[in-house]
Design an enzyme around this catalytic site. Structure first.
Site, PDB file in Angstrom:
ATOM      1  N   PRO A 229      26.782 -15.426  11.009  1.00 13.14           N
ATOM      2  CA  PRO A 229      25.982 -14.562  10.134  1.00 13.14           C
ATOM      3  C   PRO A 229      24.567 -14.412  10.656  1.00 13.14           C
ATOM      4  O   PRO A 229      23.908 -15.387  11.017  1.00 13.14           O
ATOM      5  CB  PRO A 229      26.024 -15.298   8.793  1.00 13.14           C
ATOM      6  N   CYS A 230      24.098 -13.166  10.697  1.00 13.60           N
ATOM      7  CA  CYS A 230      22.899 -12.848  11.465  1.00 13.60           C
ATOM      8  C   CYS A 230      21.662 -12.638  10.627  1.00 13.60           C
ATOM      9  O   CYS A 230      20.598 -12.358  11.162  1.00 13.60           O
ATOM     10  CB  CYS A 230      23.151 -11.581  12.293  1.00 13.60           C
ATOM     11  N   GLN A 231      21.734 -12.766   9.294  1.00 13.47           N
ATOM     12  CA  GLN A 231      20.578 -12.428   8.463  1.00 13.47           C
ATOM     13  C   GLN A 231      19.309 -13.179   8.840  1.00 13.47           C
ATOM     14  O   GLN A 231      18.223 -12.599   8.791  1.00 13.47           O
ATOM     15  CB  GLN A 231      20.902 -12.670   6.982  1.00 13.47           C
ATOM     16  N   PRO A 232      19.361 -14.479   9.215  1.00 16.22           N
ATOM     17  CA  PRO A 232      18.111 -15.165   9.548  1.00 16.22           C
ATOM     18  C   PRO A 232      17.364 -14.558  10.732  1.00 16.22           C
ATOM     19  O   PRO A 232      16.173 -14.788  10.894  1.00 16.22           O
ATOM     20  CB  PRO A 232      18.583 -16.591   9.879  1.00 16.22           C
ATOM     21  N   PHE A 233      18.065 -13.790  11.573  1.00 14.74           N
ATOM     22  CA  PHE A 233      17.451 -13.254  12.781  1.00 14.74           C
ATOM     23  C   PHE A 233      17.367 -11.729  12.763  1.00 14.74           C
ATOM     24  O   PHE A 233      17.049 -11.106  13.765  1.00 14.74           O
ATOM     25  CB  PHE A 233      18.236 -13.719  14.011  1.00 14.74           C
TER      26      PHE A 233
END
Length: 409
Positions: free
Chosen positions: A81-85
């Site tokens: 999951p890519c939300q932090p970046f």
């Protein structure tokens, strides 16, 4: 010939897997905690699915479900999951929590499975924000983690890293992502060179023209009267006044419409409309009512259209609400991009060649696109917005940035 075996983590709706499937791989086991994504996978493929949070699974459970032993899998694939970046985090908050975000531990989980499964090769995909200069701690964590795996397991994974734009490889969508590929025996990997580009006067270029939204969608029905695709919200009636390939900037003093907004005072996707003769912009997973890209016919995309723009295989069954479909497909990797990289992994790292040179998921060419539709006149309700609006003052100087500084003080 026996199909190559893939372990798939963070499978989602299967964008990576469909591409690897087209390149001759079989998903031996898929790990995905989202129940809707699991139902989508089960409706379309007969892969073993572990519908559980990866942090609650052992590597042994994953290998067992795929009927694999350590070192037996040909490839490990996944997009944590890519939300932090994500770059969108910077728009909303001015920055993202990145490694302080609990979701960033999905990178560690991927590395844990890499260590315990020890596949012959691996591919990790993420948003290109993972590799932003000066904010690439996520990428550095991955590279350090791979080095640690090599020390502990006496493997020789040698990661190659590249930020690739899917449109450069025939996907009818501008979508940048970072890819990390490595081989257990240390064989170096070279990413394929772009094959597509913008048309220009340089006739000596070997690049093919970009695949366009017309190539992807031109044979589909218009769906003008489908109520589920109708725009809603305050700005719905403004979209027909914006040309194809433009966004709200058309209605600024620097655009060709009416001065309704200040220059760059809204996010880029606000009232963004695709053009028939170009690739689409990146499909969003959770757009707002005015967040594009939107269809050139001034509406939302259908499930089939979203699948085409993501170069998914034809005939997928997606018995969900349109919002759920948008979320699933917007979070996915374009399957053609995965097919291209899977072929290179197969050839360069696994010593196996495909029998055909044709890419199975490449959109067909449909010839010149029809001319754009005629613009609608500006509705009366928007005329009161016409005025001398200020431009955005610059990065770090807008209202949101000033509010953050005030709170910090």
């Amino acid at each position: 010939m026996t199909r190559l075996k893939a372990i798939s983590l963070y499978t989602g709706v299967g964008g990576l897997d469909f591409g690897f499937e087209a390149a001759g791989f079989e998903t031996a086991v898929a790990v995905e905690m989202d129940p809707t994504a699991c139902r989508a996978l089960a409706a379309n493929r007969r892969w073993p699915i572990l519908g559980e949070d990866i942090h609650r699974l052992t590597a042994g459970q994953i290998l067992s479900a795929g009927q694999l032993s350590r070192g037996e899998a040909d490839v490990l694939i996944g997009g944590p999951p890519c939300q932090p970046f994500s770059k969108s985090g910077y728009w909303v908050r001015g920055d993202a929590k990145r490694l302080d975000d609990p979701r960033a531990t999905t990178l560690e989980a991927y590395l844990h499975i890499l260590e315990k499964a020890q596949p012959r090769a691996f591919l990790l995909e993420n948003v290109h924000g993972l590799a932003f200069r000066g904010k690439d701690e996520g990428l550095e964590q991955i590279l350090r983690g791979i080095e640690a795996v090599n020390r502990r397991c006496k493997t020789s994974y040698r990661p190659a890293v590249a930020v690739l734009n899917a449109a450069d490889y025939g996907v009818p969508q501008l979508r940048q992502r970072v890819f990390i590929v490595g081989s257990r025996d240390g064989t170096p990997f070279s990413f394929p060179a772009p094959t597509h580009g913008a048309l220009s006067e340089n006739t000596e270029s070997e690049l093919q023209p970009f695949r366009t939204t017309w190539d992807a969608l031109g044979d589909l029905p218009s769906l003008m009267n489908d109520p589920s695709l109708k725009m809603s919200g305050k700005w719905a009636d403004l979209l027909p006044t914006i040309p194809e390939g433009e966004n709200y900037l058309w209605h600024t003093k620097r655009g060709g419409g009416s001065a309704l907004f200040g220059w760059r005072t809204r996010y880029w996707n606000f009232l963004l409309k695709i053009a028939k003769d170009r690739p689409s912009w990146t499909i969003q997973a959770q757009p707002g009512s005015a967040t594009g890209p939107f269809h050139w016919a001034n509406r939302k995309f259908s499930a089939v259209e979203l699948s085409r723009l993501q170069t998914f295989p034809e005939g997928l069954v997606l018995p969900f609400s349109r919002n759920e479909i948008q979320r699933l497909l917007g979070n996915a990797v374009p399957s053609l991009m995965a097919e291209i990289l899977a072929r290179e992994i197969r050839r360069q790292l696994l010593g196996r060649r495909r029998q055909t040179s044709d890419l199975l998921l490449m959109p067909v060419r449909r010839g010149p696109a029809p001319p754009p539709q005629k613009l609608a006149p500006l509705p009366k309700k928007f005329r009161e917005l016409i005025g001398n609006h200020s431009d955005h003052p610059g990065e770090g100087l807008g209202n949101a940035a000033r509010m953050r500084l005030t709170v910090a003080a």
